[in-house]
Motif scaffolding. Structure first.
Motif, mmCIF file in Angstrom:
data_model
loop_
_atom_site.group_PDB
_atom_site.id
_atom_site.type_symbol
_atom_site.label_atom_id
_atom_site.label_comp_id
_atom_site.label_asym_id
_atom_site.label_seq_id
_atom_site.Cartn_x
_atom_site.Cartn_y
_atom_site.Cartn_z
ATOM 1 N N ILE A 53 54.886 8.819 15.107
ATOM 2 C CA ILE A 53 55.122 10.361 14.929
ATOM 3 C C ILE A 53 55.894 11.433 13.936
ATOM 4 N N TYR A 54 55.189 12.267 13.887
ATOM 5 C CA TYR A 54 55.883 13.139 12.378
ATOM 6 C C TYR A 54 56.531 14.244 13.204
ATOM 7 N N GLY A 55 57.800 14.949 13.075
ATOM 8 C CA GLY A 55 57.915 16.684 12.751
ATOM 9 C C GLY A 55 59.670 16.241 13.154
ATOM 10 N N THR A 56 59.300 17.243 13.757
ATOM 11 C CA THR A 56 61.218 17.848 13.937
ATOM 12 C C THR A 56 61.844 18.388 15.210
ATOM 13 N N ALA A 57 62.057 17.023 15.967
ATOM 14 C CA ALA A 57 62.448 17.524 17.126
ATOM 15 C C ALA A 57 63.625 18.106 17.268
ATOM 16 N N ALA A 58 63.806 19.215 18.576
ATOM 17 C CA ALA A 58 65.158 19.966 18.308
ATOM 18 C C ALA A 58 66.917 19.130 18.690
ATOM 19 N N ASP A 59 66.630 17.730 19.400
ATOM 20 C CA ASP A 59 67.299 17.081 19.591
ATOM 21 C C ASP A 59 66.888 15.902 19.603
ATOM 22 N N GLN A 60 68.509 14.910 20.130
ATOM 23 C CA GLN A 60 68.027 13.170 20.289
ATOM 24 C C GLN A 60 66.803 13.080 21.650
ATOM 25 N N ALA A 61 67.595 13.971 22.797
ATOM 26 C CA ALA A 61 66.760 13.567 23.764
ATOM 27 C C ALA A 61 65.106 13.695 23.535
ATOM 28 N N THR A 62 65.165 15.064 23.488
ATOM 29 C CA THR A 62 63.543 15.236 22.494
ATOM 30 C C THR A 62 62.524 14.176 21.854
ATOM 31 N N ARG A 63 63.858 13.764 20.819
ATOM 32 C CA ARG A 63 62.907 13.072 20.208
ATOM 33 C C ARG A 63 61.953 11.488 20.803
ATOM 34 N N GLU A 64 63.319 11.103 21.654
ATOM 35 C CA GLU A 64 63.005 10.064 22.159
ATOM 36 C C GLU A 64 62.272 9.963 23.453
ATOM 37 N N LYS A 65 61.707 11.132 24.129
ATOM 38 C CA LYS A 65 61.006 11.653 25.225
ATOM 39 C C LYS A 65 59.746 11.874 24.220
ATOM 40 N N VAL A 66 59.088 12.522 23.781
ATOM 41 C CA VAL A 66 58.445 12.385 22.530
ATOM 42 C C VAL A 66 58.078 10.966 22.065
ATOM 43 N N MET A 67 59.050 10.393 21.274
ATOM 44 C CA MET A 67 58.482 9.150 21.578
ATOM 45 C C MET A 67 57.636 7.713 22.788
ATOM 46 N N LEU A 68 58.488 8.534 24.172
ATOM 47 C CA LEU A 68 58.134 7.902 25.309
ATOM 48 C C LEU A 68 56.835 7.503 25.030
ATOM 49 N N THR A 69 56.455 9.677 25.635
ATOM 50 C CA THR A 69 55.906 10.502 26.029
ATOM 51 C C THR A 69 54.096 8.452 25.205
ATOM 52 N N VAL A 70 54.793 8.819 23.526
ATOM 53 C CA VAL A 70 53.849 8.281 22.901
ATOM 54 C C VAL A 70 52.970 6.160 23.430
ATOM 55 N N GLY A 71 54.126 5.965 23.433
ATOM 56 C CA GLY A 71 54.368 5.095 23.886
ATOM 57 C C GLY A 71 53.813 4.244 25.465
ATOM 58 N N ASN A 72 54.370 4.945 26.175
ATOM 59 C CA ASN A 72 54.063 4.896 27.645
ATOM 60 C C ASN A 72 52.883 5.239 27.732
ATOM 61 N N THR A 73 52.124 5.059 26.991
ATOM 62 C CA THR A 73 50.282 5.269 26.630
ATOM 63 C C THR A 73 49.572 4.228 27.176
ATOM 64 N N LYS A 74 48.459 4.207 27.708
ATOM 65 C CA LYS A 74 47.629 2.917 27.906
ATOM 66 C C LYS A 74 46.737 2.433 27.016
ATOM 67 N N GLY A 75 46.843 1.827 25.613
ATOM 68 C CA GLY A 75 46.830 0.956 24.854
ATOM 69 C C GLY A 75 47.152 1.776 23.172
ATOM 70 N N ILE A 76 48.780 2.013 23.365
ATOM 71 C CA ILE A 76 49.549 2.318 22.300
ATOM 72 C C ILE A 76 50.548 0.992 22.655
ATOM 73 N N ALA A 77 50.472 -0.318 21.187
ATOM 74 C CA ALA A 77 52.143 -1.201 21.846
ATOM 75 C C ALA A 77 53.032 -1.155 20.761
ATOM 76 N N LYS A 78 51.878 -0.029 19.942
ATOM 77 C CA LYS A 78 54.022 0.205 18.915
ATOM 78 C C LYS A 78 53.863 2.015 18.376
ATOM 79 N N VAL A 79 55.111 2.315 18.856
ATOM 80 C CA VAL A 79 55.402 3.247 17.941
ATOM 81 C C VAL A 79 55.736 3.438 16.640
ATOM 82 N N GLU A 80 55.420 4.787 15.524
ATOM 83 C CA GLU A 80 56.419 4.349 14.492
ATOM 84 C C GLU A 80 56.997 5.849 14.537
ATOM 85 N N ASP A 81 58.408 5.694 14.895
ATOM 86 C CA ASP A 81 58.894 7.206 14.744
ATOM 87 C C ASP A 81 59.291 7.265 13.364
ATOM 88 N N LYS A 82 58.314 8.765 12.881
ATOM 89 C CA LYS A 82 58.901 9.491 11.845
ATOM 90 C C LYS A 82 59.274 10.464 11.953
#
Length: 145
Positions: A53-82
Motif C-alpha cells: 500500500i502506497y500513499g499519504t494518509a491524513a493521520d496515523q489512525a487512517t493509515r492503520e485503518k487502511v492497512m487493516l482493511t487490506v489485511g483483513n481481506t480473505k486471500g491476503i496474508a501480508k501487507v507491506e505498508d509503504k
C-alpha cells in the motif's frame, strides 16, 4: 510501519475476488475509497498473497485503518505498508481476535474495563460496522485511551 502478517483464510469475504479467487488491487482501492479514508495518491499492488500500500494518509489512525482493511481481506496474508502520514502520531497496538473473544473481553484485557468496548469499535469503524461481528483471525486497532 513495515510488513504485517494476517490470516489469509479468515479475512473479510465481503470484498469481491476475481475469477481466479485472488484479490484484485483495484477492488481493494475501491473499498478503501468507499470508506472515505483520507489518503492522497493511494495505490495498492498485489503480488500473490501480499499487498503493498502506497500513499499519504491524513493521520496515523487512517493509515492503520487502511492497512487493516487490506489485511483483513480473505486471500491476503501480508501487507507491506509503504504509506506515510501527513500528521505523524504514535502507532496503536494491534490485536488478533481469538476464538470466543468479544470486543468487551478485548477491552477488559487492554483497558481493564469491558464497557470500553466502544473505543475499540470506533477505532475500527469503518470497516468494522457492528461491534458483535468480529471473527477469529481478524486484526483490530487498539488505541491508547
Amino acid at each position: 510501519m513495515g510488513l504485517f502478517s494476517f490470516s489469509k483464510d479468515s479475512g473479510d469475504k465481503a470484498i469481491d475476488t476475481s475469477a481466479e479467487n485472488k484479490v484484485n488491487a483495484s477492488t481493494l482501492m475501491n473499498t478503501i475509497q468507499s470508506y472515505g479514508f483520507d489518503v492522497k495518491d493511494l495505490d495498492v499492488e498485489i503480488d500473490g498473497d501480499t499487498a503493498k500500500i502506497y500513499g499519504t494518509a491524513a493521520d496515523q489512525a487512517t493509515r492503520e485503518k487502511v492497512m487493516l482493511t487490506v489485511g483483513n481481506t480473505k486471500g491476503i496474508a501480508k501487507v507491506e505498508d509503504k504509506m506515510v502520514t501527513a500528521a505523524p502520531a504514535p502507532e496503536a497496538k494491534m490485536h488478533t481476535v481469538a476464538s470466543g473473544e468479544s470486543l468487551s473481553k478485548i477491552a477488559k484485557k487492554y483497558y481493564g474495563d469491558a464497557m470500553k468496548y466502544n473505543v475499540i469499535f470506533e477505532a475500527n469503524n469503518p470497516p468494522l460496522s457492528n461491534p458483535d461481528k468480529i471473527y477469529p483471525g481478524q486484526v483490530l486497532r487498539i488505541p491508547e485511551l
